[in-house]
Every structure is written in C-alpha cells, then in structure tokens.
Motif scaffolding. Sequence first.
Motif, PDB file in Angstrom:
ATOM      1  N   GLN A  62       0.841  -1.187   0.000  1.00  0.00           N
ATOM      2  CA  GLN A  62       0.000   0.000   0.000  1.00  0.00           C
ATOM      3  C   GLN A  62       0.883   1.247   0.000  1.00  0.00           C
ATOM      4  OE1 GLN A  62      -3.461  -0.443  -0.161  1.00  0.00           O
ATOM      5  NE2 GLN A  62      -2.697  -2.548  -0.437  1.00  0.00           N
ATOM      6  N   VAL A  63       0.515   2.212  -0.838  1.00  0.00           N
ATOM      7  CA  VAL A  63       1.271   3.456  -0.944  1.00  0.00           C
ATOM      8  C   VAL A  63       0.390   4.609  -0.488  1.00  0.00           C
ATOM      9  CG1 VAL A  63       2.538   4.991  -2.479  1.00  0.00           C
ATOM     10  CG2 VAL A  63       2.590   2.517  -2.871  1.00  0.00           C
ATOM     11  N   GLY A  64       0.853   5.303   0.541  1.00  0.00           N
ATOM     12  CA  GLY A  64       0.124   6.456   1.056  1.00  0.00           C
ATOM     13  C   GLY A  64       0.708   7.753   0.533  1.00  0.00           C
ATOM     14  N   PRO A  65       0.186   8.884   0.971  1.00  0.00           N
ATOM     15  CA  PRO A  65       0.669  10.174   0.464  1.00  0.00           C
ATOM     16  C   PRO A  65       2.115  10.474   0.825  1.00  0.00           C
ATOM     17  CG  PRO A  65      -0.893  10.471   2.266  1.00  0.00           C
ATOM     18  CD  PRO A  65      -0.949   9.038   1.887  1.00  0.00           C
ATOM     19  N   ALA A  66       2.629   9.855   1.891  1.00  0.00           N
ATOM     20  CA  ALA A  66       3.993  10.145   2.328  1.00  0.00           C
ATOM     21  C   ALA A  66       4.914   8.939   2.219  1.00  0.00           C
ATOM     22  CB  ALA A  66       3.986  10.656   3.769  1.00  0.00           C
ATOM     23  N   GLY A  67       4.439   7.842   1.605  1.00  0.00           N
ATOM     24  CA  GLY A  67       5.269   6.653   1.493  1.00  0.00           C
ATOM     25  C   GLY A  67       4.462   5.387   1.731  1.00  0.00           C
ATOM     26  N   PHE A  68       5.129   4.352   2.204  1.00  0.00           N
ATOM     27  CA  PHE A  68       4.430   3.099   2.473  1.00  0.00           C
ATOM     28  C   PHE A  68       3.341   3.308   3.511  1.00  0.00           C
ATOM     29  CE2 PHE A  68       8.520   1.046   1.055  1.00  0.00           C
ATOM     30  CZ  PHE A  68       7.973   0.427  -0.060  1.00  0.00           C
ATOM     31  N   ALA A  69       2.198   2.660   3.305  1.00  0.00           N
ATOM     32  CA  ALA A  69       1.090   2.680   4.252  1.00  0.00           C
ATOM     33  C   ALA A  69       0.920   1.274   4.815  1.00  0.00           C
ATOM     34  CB  ALA A  69      -0.190   3.150   3.562  1.00  0.00           C
ATOM     35  N   PRO A  70       0.194   1.121   5.935  1.00  0.00           N
ATOM     36  CA  PRO A  70       0.004  -0.225   6.513  1.00  0.00           C
ATOM     37  C   PRO A  70      -0.614  -1.184   5.506  1.00  0.00           C
ATOM     38  CG  PRO A  70      -0.687   1.457   8.070  1.00  0.00           C
ATOM     39  CD  PRO A  70      -0.407   2.158   6.768  1.00  0.00           C
ATOM     40  N   ASN A  71      -0.166  -2.448   5.560  1.00  0.00           N
ATOM     41  CA  ASN A  71      -0.694  -3.464   4.659  1.00  0.00           C
ATOM     42  C   ASN A  71      -2.161  -3.730   4.946  1.00  0.00           C
ATOM     43  OD1 ASN A  71       1.724  -3.977   3.304  1.00  0.00           O
ATOM     44  ND2 ASN A  71       2.385  -5.508   4.788  1.00  0.00           N
ATOM     45  N   ARG A  72      -2.851  -4.189   3.926  1.00  0.00           N
ATOM     46  CA  ARG A  72      -4.217  -4.665   4.119  1.00  0.00           C
ATOM     47  C   ARG A  72      -4.176  -5.966   4.898  1.00  0.00           C
ATOM     48  NH1 ARG A  72      -7.395  -3.933  -1.570  1.00  0.00           N
ATOM     49  NH2 ARG A  72      -8.747  -5.426  -0.486  1.00  0.00           N
ATOM     50  N   THR A  73      -5.280  -6.291   5.508  1.00  0.00           N
ATOM     51  CA  THR A  73      -5.324  -7.477   6.381  1.00  0.00           C
ATOM     52  C   THR A  73      -6.308  -8.522   5.871  1.00  0.00           C
ATOM     53  OG1 THR A  73      -6.983  -6.396   7.778  1.00  0.00           O
ATOM     54  CG2 THR A  73      -4.663  -6.143   8.417  1.00  0.00           C
ATOM     55  N   ASP A  74      -6.630  -8.463   4.570  1.00  0.00           N
ATOM     56  CA  ASP A  74      -7.649  -9.366   4.030  1.00  0.00           C
ATOM     57  C   ASP A  74      -7.049 -10.544   3.274  1.00  0.00           C
ATOM     58  OD1 ASP A  74      -6.655  -7.842   1.978  1.00  0.00           O
ATOM     59  OD2 ASP A  74      -8.593  -7.430   1.036  1.00  0.00           O
ATOM     60  N   SER A  75      -5.762 -10.816   3.481  1.00  0.00           N
ATOM     61  CA  SER A  75      -5.154 -11.965   2.809  1.00  0.00           C
ATOM     62  C   SER A  75      -4.058 -12.555   3.681  1.00  0.00           C
ATOM     63  CB  SER A  75      -4.582 -11.550   1.441  1.00  0.00           C
ATOM     64  OG  SER A  75      -3.599 -10.561   1.584  1.00  0.00           O
ATOM     65  N   MET A  76      -3.480 -13.675   3.240  1.00  0.00           N
ATOM     66  CA  MET A  76      -2.432 -14.356   3.979  1.00  0.00           C
ATOM     67  C   MET A  76      -1.187 -13.484   4.053  1.00  0.00           C
ATOM     68  SD  MET A  76      -0.904 -18.176   3.251  1.00  0.00           S
ATOM     69  CE  MET A  76      -0.271 -17.780   1.616  1.00  0.00           C
ATOM     70  N   THR A  77      -0.465 -13.588   5.161  1.00  0.00           N
ATOM     71  CA  THR A  77       0.789 -12.850   5.315  1.00  0.00           C
ATOM     72  C   THR A  77       1.943 -13.827   5.491  1.00  0.00           C
ATOM     73  OG1 THR A  77       0.515 -12.684   7.714  1.00  0.00           O
ATOM     74  CG2 THR A  77      -0.379 -10.884   6.367  1.00  0.00           C
ATOM     75  N   ASP A  78       3.160 -13.319   5.261  1.00  0.00           N
ATOM     76  CA  ASP A  78       4.336 -14.142   5.501  1.00  0.00           C
ATOM     77  C   ASP A  78       4.816 -13.934   6.935  1.00  0.00           C
ATOM     78  OD1 ASP A  78       5.793 -11.779   5.603  1.00  0.00           O
ATOM     79  OD2 ASP A  78       7.030 -12.223   3.853  1.00  0.00           O
TER      80      ASP A  78
END
Length: 437
Positions: free
Chosen positions: A302-318
């Motif tokens: 996820q890309v926010g206005p100032a850089g990386f934004a928190p990941n979405r939580t609707d899928s598998m993570t590593d």
Amino acid sequence: MTDIDRRVVLGAVAALASTGPLAAARSSAFPRGFLWGAATAAHQVEGNNINSDLWLIEHLKPSPFVEPSGDACDSWNRHLDDIALVAKLGLTAYRFSIEWARIEPEPGTFSAATLAYYRRLAEACRRHGIAPIITYNHFSLPRWVAARGGWETPEIASLFARYCDRAARALGSLPAYHCTINEANQPLLPYLLRGDKPDRGEEFILGLAAKAVGSDRFGSYASGNRYRARDAMIAAHHAGGDAIRAAVPGAKVGITLALPVLEAAPGGEAMRARAVAETRTVWFDACRHDEFIGVQNYDRKQVGPAGFAPNRTDSMTDDEGSDNWTESLGTAVREAATATGRPVLVTEHGINAIDDARRIKAIDAGVASLARAVASGVPVLGYVHWSLIDNFEWLRGFKPKFGLCAVDRATFARTPKPSAHHLGRIASNNGLKGTIA
C-alpha cells in the motif's frame, strides 16, 4: 512477434478454447513446454564469496547484516547435487546466478577455472533435462567494482559488458535464458517512499567500507544515489545484453524486475503514480526490445501520500507480515506483459514462511492466478519458485525460510519439504489439477 511469442500465445489461445471463456483456468492453460523451476543465487548459497563487496560489508563492525554468509549452503561444493535434486523433484528449470567477483576477482583478470565450473553446472542441467536460466548479476559486485563506486562508476556499462562477454562465451548455447541484472529496479522504491533519503546508518556503513578498501567512492547495490545507479544499470543492461547476444547468436536476454502489486491507500494516488513512473515505467521502456522480461513478485504493498502505508489485512501474510494477496502474481505478469509487449518469465515467486503449509497455499494461489493470466492471453514462458533451498537472505541472515528444501546448518544436508513435492506434482501435471474458480 518472435517465434517464442507466437508459440506461447498460440498455446494460451488453444488452452482458452479447450476450457471455455474465462470462467475457469485449468492446468491446460499452460502451454506445452512451459517451464517449472526453482532458483538460487550465488552469494546466498555458494559460500565464501570473499572477493565480493557484500562479504566485506558483512564483516564490518558494525555491519547492517545480522550475521555473515560464511559457508552459506556450501553449494560451491554441492551444486551438482542441487541440480540432481531439481531433477528428482520433477522440475524442468533451474535459475542460478554466476558470480562476477569469482569470475573477475581483479580488473581484467578472468578465472578460466571459475568459468569452466559454471559451464559444468549448465551442462549438468542439460543432462538432467533441466533448462538453465542464468543470472549474470544477483546483487553482489566484485570488491574492486564497489571501490570504484559500484553501479555509479562511470565505466560500469563497459565493465559489465566485458564480464558478460567472457561469461556468455564460456556458457555458449547452454542457457535457455540469460538474465542480466536481478531486480535492478528494487533499490529505488523504498528510497523514494522514504522521501528520497538513505536508510538510517547507510552513510556510516558505506564510510566504513570505503575506508576498508582505501576509496572514497565505495558503492554497492541499494546504496548511494538511486537515480544515478538506476540510469547506469539501464545502460549496463543494454551493454551487457548486446555483449551476450554478440557472443551467443540467438541468445534470449532479459532482465528481472521486482514487481510487488502497488495499491494507492487513501490519499496515495499521486505517490503511487510517481513510484510506478520512476521504478517501473522507465524499466519497462528499457526492456521493449528484449526477448523476455523476468517478473519477481511476492506481495502487495500500500502506498500512502507520504510513502508506504500499513498493509491490508484481508489476505495471507508471511512471517514478517507482508501481504501475500492471492492475485498478486497474475496481476504483476499482466502489468509487465501489457507495458512491454514481451513474453514473461516468472523468475521468482514464493513466501517467507517456517510453516510449509503456507508455502503450499502460496504456490497454489500464485499458480492459479498465473493460469488465469495465461488463459486470458498473457504470454508466460515459465514459473520459477524462490527458492530451491533455505539460504542466506541478505541483511536478515539465515532466519527467513523461503526454501522448498530445508538445509541443516551443521551438515548442509538438503531435505525436501512437502512443498517441494507439491510443486513437482504441479510440474508433472503442467499446472494445478481440476478447475480453479
């Protein structure tokens, strides 16, 4: 359209006709001759790459690496066994890198023994019915190149072309595909999304490295001015690719790009557009005349206005919280094929997971999304999983687990995980069995 393009597209069209419109993707979506493989990289598995810039940085005090690579996985002595393992698993491709620091340990001094060693590996692949996919640079540089400024040194394109010429002549017609530079676009993305600022401590570490080699120009992958390095890498890719083609007429040359799916978080549309333009579009433009483009995809960001934004939580993570969205790989190959008009070779896809059941789920999700892309007409040449074995994962050391096979850190014995046999079954079926909704 080249013969390769035509064969792959016709294979995809035939598969689409046999399965019906895009209601489902079956194993037949993959054309005959589709490659199924696994990958490694020299510095991460061979061990004792003492003439490289990364070996130097690993041993600085302090060092950004949590531990040195050391013997790594001892693949320098076990690579033939690794190739036999690829064959035993039923895979048909093996991507490995050759090490510039071993081939040209000093400027203009080429090791005939090392070149012969890498040729033997490619020959072993062919004996086992495996297509060798060769990467000429996978992050590490000879220490003497780094001392001159690394990817920012003015003569880097000619130096890289000279090295590619020697290596390609030694390998001859054995490689199925030649990848010039691994993930050449990757260093700029986090740099841009940090506000065009070096990582904390980077300048200090590079200062130590420069002092160690007696140079004030020390440069390494993912360091220094990312924009200058990007432009120099593009020039090196073109020069190196031309050298390979001149040395081996008919060689299929491309580059591998890191292509996480980039989504705009609220307010992040402008930053995402800039990230795409500066870390992708310029590279897609540079690849339009190559024989293929290598796609490396692991996650969605996820890309926010100032850089990386928190990941979405609707899928598998590593294991480190990256978003392993099920449609990530298919989305990435569509983007690359559409932007370049080139056939796609998936040169890396995988997951950092101690739990191997998650690796199997990630493989299935990736292959399913790839099948849908192929069925829709995207020309895809093969799928290569990262990685064949658990290995040295750069700054994070040996803790991350991407491998299809575990490696005993004391004996270096390889043990295939269930995911290894699972991918082998996919390869034997030329895709997932049954229907993928």
